[in-house]
Motif scaffolding. Structure first.
Motif, short mmCIF file in Angstrom:
data_model
loop_
_atom_site.label_atom_id
_atom_site.label_comp_id
_atom_site.label_asym_id
_atom_site.label_seq_id
_atom_site.Cartn_x
_atom_site.Cartn_y
_atom_site.Cartn_z
N LEU A 128 0.83 -1.21 0.00
CA LEU A 128 0.00 0.00 0.00
C LEU A 128 0.86 1.26 0.00
O LEU A 128 0.57 2.22 -0.72
N ILE A 129 1.93 1.25 0.79
CA ILE A 129 2.81 2.43 0.89
C ILE A 129 3.43 2.76 -0.46
O ILE A 129 3.56 3.93 -0.83
N PHE A 130 3.81 1.73 -1.22
CA PHE A 130 4.43 1.97 -2.52
C PHE A 130 3.39 2.18 -3.62
O PHE A 130 3.52 3.07 -4.45
N ARG A 131 2.34 1.35 -3.63
CA ARG A 131 1.39 1.38 -4.75
C ARG A 131 0.54 2.64 -4.76
O ARG A 131 0.30 3.22 -5.82
N PHE A 132 0.07 3.07 -3.59
CA PHE A 132 -0.88 4.19 -3.56
C PHE A 132 -0.29 5.47 -4.15
O PHE A 132 -0.90 6.07 -5.05
N PRO A 133 0.87 5.95 -3.70
CA PRO A 133 1.42 7.18 -4.30
C PRO A 133 1.86 7.00 -5.75
O PRO A 133 1.74 7.93 -6.55
N ILE A 134 2.35 5.80 -6.09
CA ILE A 134 2.78 5.56 -7.48
C ILE A 134 1.58 5.60 -8.42
O ILE A 134 1.65 6.20 -9.51
N THR A 135 0.47 4.99 -8.02
CA THR A 135 -0.74 5.00 -8.84
C THR A 135 -1.28 6.41 -9.00
O THR A 135 -1.67 6.82 -10.10
N LEU A 136 -1.30 7.18 -7.92
CA LEU A 136 -1.78 8.56 -7.97
C LEU A 136 -0.88 9.41 -8.87
O LEU A 136 -1.37 10.19 -9.70
N THR A 137 0.43 9.24 -8.74
CA THR A 137 1.37 9.99 -9.58
C THR A 137 1.20 9.64 -11.05
O THR A 137 1.22 10.52 -11.92
N PHE A 138 1.02 8.35 -11.32
CA PHE A 138 0.84 7.91 -12.71
C PHE A 138 -0.44 8.49 -13.29
O PHE A 138 -0.48 8.89 -14.47
N ALA A 139 -1.50 8.57 -12.48
CA ALA A 139 -2.75 9.16 -12.95
C ALA A 139 -2.58 10.64 -13.26
O ALA A 139 -3.10 11.15 -14.27
N LEU A 140 -1.82 11.35 -12.42
CA LEU A 140 -1.56 12.77 -12.67
C LEU A 140 -0.75 12.96 -13.95
O LEU A 140 -1.01 13.89 -14.73
N LEU A 141 0.22 12.08 -14.18
CA LEU A 141 1.03 12.17 -15.40
C LEU A 141 0.19 11.87 -16.64
O LEU A 141 0.32 12.53 -17.67
N LEU A 142 -0.69 10.86 -16.53
CA LEU A 142 -1.58 10.54 -17.66
C LEU A 142 -2.49 11.72 -17.99
O LEU A 142 -2.76 12.01 -19.15
N ASN A 143 -2.95 12.39 -16.95
CA ASN A 143 -3.85 13.52 -17.15
C ASN A 143 -3.16 14.68 -17.86
O ASN A 143 -3.83 15.50 -18.50
N GLU A 144 -1.84 14.74 -17.77
CA GLU A 144 -1.10 15.84 -18.40
C GLU A 144 -0.76 15.57 -19.87
O GLU A 144 -0.29 16.46 -20.56
N ILE A 145 -1.00 14.35 -20.34
CA ILE A 145 -0.72 14.04 -21.75
C ILE A 145 -1.78 14.70 -22.62
O ILE A 145 -2.98 14.43 -22.47
N ARG A 146 -1.37 15.53 -23.53
CA ARG A 146 -2.31 16.25 -24.39
C ARG A 146 -2.55 15.55 -25.73
O ARG A 146 -3.58 15.77 -26.36
N ASN A 147 -1.61 14.72 -26.16
CA ASN A 147 -1.78 13.96 -27.39
C ASN A 147 -2.70 12.76 -27.12
O ASN A 147 -2.31 11.81 -26.43
N LEU A 148 -3.93 12.81 -27.63
CA LEU A 148 -4.93 11.79 -27.29
C LEU A 148 -4.52 10.39 -27.75
O LEU A 148 -4.76 9.40 -27.06
N LYS A 149 -3.89 10.29 -28.93
CA LYS A 149 -3.47 8.97 -29.43
C LYS A 149 -2.41 8.37 -28.52
O LYS A 149 -2.45 7.18 -28.19
N TRP A 150 -1.44 9.18 -28.14
CA TRP A 150 -0.39 8.70 -27.24
C TRP A 150 -0.96 8.35 -25.86
O TRP A 150 -0.56 7.36 -25.24
#
Length: 312
Positions: A96-118
């Protein structure tokens, strides 16, 4: 006042009845999940009575000899139970300690991708491991960490000695945690991404006017906007600490790794299904459920006081 309350209750019942009649097709989708929980979750709870009886098999679980808390006292004195209890907490909390922040960070990074295909490509690749059978996942893990696998091949090429990862108890927690993060990383971002779509875009525009860059927008706009979702998922994860990934562990662990790999769910399986000690296994399982319930309620109360967000 009493008449007004009666009129309000009557109007509420009438409106609810009209709403159910109007949206009956939508509510019909609830039939299957409700039946699932009743048949497979609530009805089996009557079987917990086995923990208080000397059960030796058969359909008559209520007709067995009553022994009270005999099996609870038995497993509390059993060193193998406390080893499994410690391993359950260690694996689940570390994961939980490792997965929770990593998953949240990955979601934030995905949200910043502007190229829809990528963005769709990255989502597809990250979601894919979640849909692979656990048996196949376990097989892939064993191949990767085997003596002839890519990791040991690289170690040997660098002049080191091969390591039997899957047979050494000290290596089981890292294998379990890293493979779990890889398997659930993409799937764990879905609720975060869905919550991010509900954030008012005017907030981002206001942040840009104030000179906030992408990082500051994520910290001061995105994260506060999805905080209720973060808290809800965290409460659910805390409540599931006692329920380790049974399928994965039982496919990966060996007698040589029981020291760090044996958890409560695998202990229940060995004692109950394999060993035939049903009452003992039920007592351990009931204890696990009670601890999980206490964790959920406690996490919910703390969250309500600290963040004013909770499940109920």
């Amino acid at each position: 006042m009493a008449k007004q309350k009666q009129q309000k209750n009557h109007l509420g019942k009438v409106n609810l009845g009209k709403h159910l009649k109007k949206e009956w097709m939508l509510y019909s989708f609830l039939i299957i999940p409700v039946l699932y929980y009743i048949i497979f979750k609530y009805i089996p709870m009557f079987g917990n009575v086995i923990a208080f009886r000397k059960y030796s098999g058969g359909p008559n679980i209520f007709g067995q000899k009553w022994v009270g808390f005999r099996y609870f006292k038995q497993f509390l004195k059993d060193p193998s139970f406390w080893n499994a209890f410690r391993n359950t907490l260690t694996l689940s909390i570390t994961y939980l300690i490792f997965r929770f922040p990593i998953t949240l960070t990955f979601a934030l990074l995905l949200n910043e991708i502007r190229n829809l295909k990528w963005k769709k490509f990255v989502q597809t690749v990250s979601y894919l491991p979640h849909f692979i059978s656990m048996v196949i996942i376990a097989g892939m893990i064993k191949e990767v960490v085997s003596l002839t696998g890519p990791i040991n091949t690289m170690i040997e090429s660098l002049g080191g000695e091969k390591i039997s990862f899957i047979q050494e108890a000290s290596w089981f927690p890292p294998i379990y945690i890293i493979s779990g993060i890889w398997q659930g990383l993409g799937w764990g971002t879905i609720l975060y991404l869905a919550a991010m779509t509900g954030i008012n875009m005017e907030l981002y525009e206001a942040a840009k006017v104030d000179g906030a860059n992408r990082f500051k927008q994520a910290i001061h706009v995105t994260i506060p906007g999805i905080m209720p979702t973060i808290v809800t998922l965290l409460i659910l994860d805390i409540g599931g600490i006692m329920g380790s990934n049974f399928e994965k562990i039982i496919l990966l662990y060996l007698p040589s790794t029981y020291e760090t790999a044996d958890v409560i769910s695998t202990l229940v399986y060995r004692m109950g299904i394999s060993g035939g000690n049903f009452s003992y296994a039920t007592a351990v399982g009931l204890f696990e459920g009670v601890v999980g319930l206490i964790l959920v309620v406690t996490a919910n109360l703390v969250s309500r006081k600290v963040t004013e967000a909770s499940l109920w």
